[in-house]
Design a protein around this motif. Sequence first.
Motif, mmCIF file in Angstrom:
data_model
loop_
_atom_site.group_PDB
_atom_site.id
_atom_site.type_symbol
_atom_site.label_atom_id
_atom_site.label_comp_id
_atom_site.label_asym_id
_atom_site.label_seq_id
_atom_site.Cartn_x
_atom_site.Cartn_y
_atom_site.Cartn_z
ATOM 1 N N ASP A 19 0.788 -1.279 -0.090
ATOM 2 C CA ASP A 19 -0.030 -0.160 0.116
ATOM 3 C C ASP A 19 0.880 1.287 -0.069
ATOM 4 O O ASP A 19 0.534 2.296 -0.649
ATOM 5 N N MET A 20 2.051 1.335 0.773
ATOM 6 C CA MET A 20 2.886 2.426 0.782
ATOM 7 C C MET A 20 3.452 2.602 -0.592
ATOM 8 O O MET A 20 3.687 3.819 -0.788
ATOM 9 N N VAL A 21 4.046 1.630 -1.238
ATOM 10 C CA VAL A 21 4.574 1.700 -2.597
ATOM 11 C C VAL A 21 3.618 2.308 -3.550
ATOM 12 O O VAL A 21 4.098 3.200 -4.188
ATOM 13 N N PHE A 22 2.300 1.708 -3.305
ATOM 14 C CA PHE A 22 1.435 2.397 -4.375
ATOM 15 C C PHE A 22 1.066 4.013 -3.944
ATOM 16 O O PHE A 22 1.127 4.733 -4.905
ATOM 17 N N GLU A 29 -3.158 7.610 -1.516
ATOM 18 C CA GLU A 29 -3.316 6.337 -0.876
ATOM 19 C C GLU A 29 -4.099 5.637 -1.791
ATOM 20 O O GLU A 29 -5.236 5.936 -2.416
ATOM 21 N N ARG A 30 -4.249 4.322 -1.423
ATOM 22 C CA ARG A 30 -5.227 3.448 -2.109
ATOM 23 C C ARG A 30 -6.755 3.541 -1.448
ATOM 24 O O ARG A 30 -6.828 3.737 -0.452
ATOM 25 N N THR A 31 -7.514 3.311 -2.646
ATOM 26 C CA THR A 31 -9.206 3.563 -1.827
ATOM 27 C C THR A 31 -9.299 2.108 -1.259
ATOM 28 O O THR A 31 -8.617 1.042 -1.490
ATOM 29 N N GLU A 37 -8.756 -5.304 -4.094
ATOM 30 C CA GLU A 37 -8.177 -5.638 -5.573
ATOM 31 C C GLU A 37 -6.579 -6.209 -5.127
ATOM 32 O O GLU A 37 -6.304 -7.325 -5.592
ATOM 33 N N ALA A 38 -5.862 -5.315 -4.458
ATOM 34 C CA ALA A 38 -4.797 -5.601 -4.112
ATOM 35 C C ALA A 38 -4.247 -6.949 -3.267
ATOM 36 O O ALA A 38 -3.414 -7.811 -3.301
ATOM 37 N N ALA A 39 -5.270 -7.121 -2.466
ATOM 38 C CA ALA A 39 -5.401 -8.296 -1.665
ATOM 39 C C ALA A 39 -5.334 -9.626 -2.349
ATOM 40 O O ALA A 39 -4.869 -10.758 -1.957
ATOM 41 N N ASN A 40 -5.628 -9.649 -3.591
ATOM 42 C CA ASN A 40 -5.827 -10.619 -4.455
ATOM 43 C C ASN A 40 -4.602 -11.139 -5.346
ATOM 44 O O ASN A 40 -4.347 -12.144 -5.917
#
Length: 156
Positions: A19-22, A29-31, A37-40
Amino acid sequence: MKEYKITKVDSQNYSMFDDMVFWRINRRERTYAEKLEAANNNFNDIYLALENPNLYVYAALDKDKFVGWISIIYMPKVGRLNGLGHVYVDELWVEPTYRKQGIASKLMKKADELLNTTASAGIRLYVNSENPKAKMLYEKCGFSESGIAYFMEKHR
C-alpha cells in the motif's frame, strides 16, 4: 515529537508495505476497493525475496499504515578488506507529509545496527546529486562524500 515504530517487513505485513509503495508511485493512498483488489495479488516471489538473509527491509508505522521505508543489503566481500563486506542502503523513502519528523534518521539507524551485527567494513549508499536534502540527511547521519560515482543500470 511523535514516535514511530520501526518494523521489519515480512510476509505478515507486506500488504501494508505494498500500500505504501502504491502511495509513493501514485501520490495518493489506495481506496478501499483498490486495497481489496491488491489483496488478491500473489506475492509469493516477494515473500521469498524477503527471506533472503542479506536483505533487510524496515518500515515506519503510523497507527495502521507504513509511512516510510529503508531497504538495506549486506554484501559480503571476498579479497580485500579481509572478507569484510559492506552494508548498502539501497533505498530510503518517507512520505512527504511525514518528513522532518525524524523518521528517516530512525530508519538509517537500522543500517548502523546492521553494520554492528555483521562482518562489515562500513555502510555505502548513493545519493542523487539533484537531491541536496537527502545529501544533508546522510551527512547528518555521519556520512561524507567519498568521491564521485556514476550510477548506472542495465534493464531487461
